[in-house]
Design a protein around this motif. Sequence first.
Motif, PDB file in Angstrom:
ATOM      1  N   HIS A  53       0.874  -1.172   0.000  1.00 16.51           N
ATOM      2  CA  HIS A  53       0.000   0.000   0.000  1.00 16.51           C
ATOM      3  C   HIS A  53       0.913   1.224   0.000  1.00 16.51           C
ATOM      4  N   LEU A  68       1.437   5.430   0.384  1.00 11.49           N
ATOM      5  CA  LEU A  68       0.867   6.596   1.055  1.00 11.49           C
ATOM      6  C   LEU A  68       1.737   7.802   0.759  1.00 11.49           C
ATOM      7  N   PRO A 103      -8.805  -2.941   4.938  1.00 11.59           N
ATOM      8  CA  PRO A 103      -8.814  -1.581   4.395  1.00 11.59           C
ATOM      9  C   PRO A 103      -8.817  -0.481   5.459  1.00 11.59           C
ATOM     10  N   LEU A 104      -9.023  -0.831   6.715  1.00 16.50           N
ATOM     11  CA  LEU A 104      -9.013   0.175   7.776  1.00 16.50           C
ATOM     12  C   LEU A 104      -7.594   0.666   8.073  1.00 16.50           C
ATOM     13  N   PRO A 150      -4.888   1.389   6.087  1.00 13.76           N
ATOM     14  CA  PRO A 150      -4.463   2.581   5.325  1.00 13.76           C
ATOM     15  C   PRO A 150      -5.206   3.855   5.728  1.00 13.76           C
ATOM     16  N   VAL A 151      -6.448   3.730   6.130  1.00 15.55           N
ATOM     17  CA  VAL A 151      -7.218   4.900   6.587  1.00 15.55           C
ATOM     18  C   VAL A 151      -6.586   5.459   7.858  1.00 15.55           C
ATOM     19  N   VAL A 152      -6.221   4.583   8.784  1.00 12.10           N
ATOM     20  CA  VAL A 152      -5.583   5.009  10.034  1.00 12.10           C
ATOM     21  C   VAL A 152      -4.215   5.629   9.740  1.00 12.10           C
ATOM     22  N   GLN A 153      -3.455   5.036   8.819  1.00  8.81           N
ATOM     23  CA  GLN A 153      -2.146   5.577   8.456  1.00  8.81           C
ATOM     24  C   GLN A 153      -2.275   6.996   7.886  1.00  8.81           C
ATOM     25  N   ARG A 154      -3.250   7.203   7.002  1.00  2.01           N
ATOM     26  CA  ARG A 154      -3.464   8.532   6.406  1.00  2.01           C
ATOM     27  C   ARG A 154      -3.885   9.526   7.490  1.00  2.01           C
ATOM     28  N   TRP A 155      -4.777   9.108   8.395  1.00  2.58           N
ATOM     29  CA  TRP A 155      -5.210   9.971   9.497  1.00  2.58           C
ATOM     30  C   TRP A 155      -4.008  10.383  10.342  1.00  2.58           C
TER      31      TRP A 155
END
Length: 180
Positions: free
Chosen positions: A34, A36, A157-158, A160-165
């Motif tokens: 993934h 980022l 999929p959660l 990558p969302v946490v990483q971006r946050w």
Amino acid sequence: MTRLIRSLATAGPPPLSYPEVGATRTRPLPAGYHHLRVEVPIGSGRDVFRTAGAAVTTWRVHRASGARIRAESPRAEPGAGVEVSLGLGPLRLTAPCEVVWTVYEDDRAGFAYGTRQGHPERGEESFVVDLRADGSVWFTVTAFSRPARWYTRAGGPLVPVVQRWYARRLGRTLRKIAAG
């Protein structure tokens, strides 16, 4: 038994858990991970750049954003071990890393760390502050990662969302630090 204890004591830190060491610096990011990239404007001017660069390379921005940091050096240096932990109580995740490259230039400051064995992910993440030609200061987080533990695979999929946050949180925190 004594031989085992001596062996463990001299074994050194766990190795990095991925082969593409330094890819956040050289690009392109490797396939199979993934990817980022988050860019956050921090402010403008050389003083903002200096303050932001120091906050990134001395772990201050990570600590100010809520992470616990245990580092082998007060400033990011290649080869230095870093343990990052996030969360509370039994939900605290600990992530062993190693600084794999640094940059300390007139208009660029930052570092990348790679995951060591035992980290919930495999990959690398860089944190760089740039002073651009127009005088603006930007913070960029670049990473490639994939799950290394059952719970990060289960997070699917959660993750990558946490990483971006978290990358955006670092940017907001750095903007506050640089503003004084």
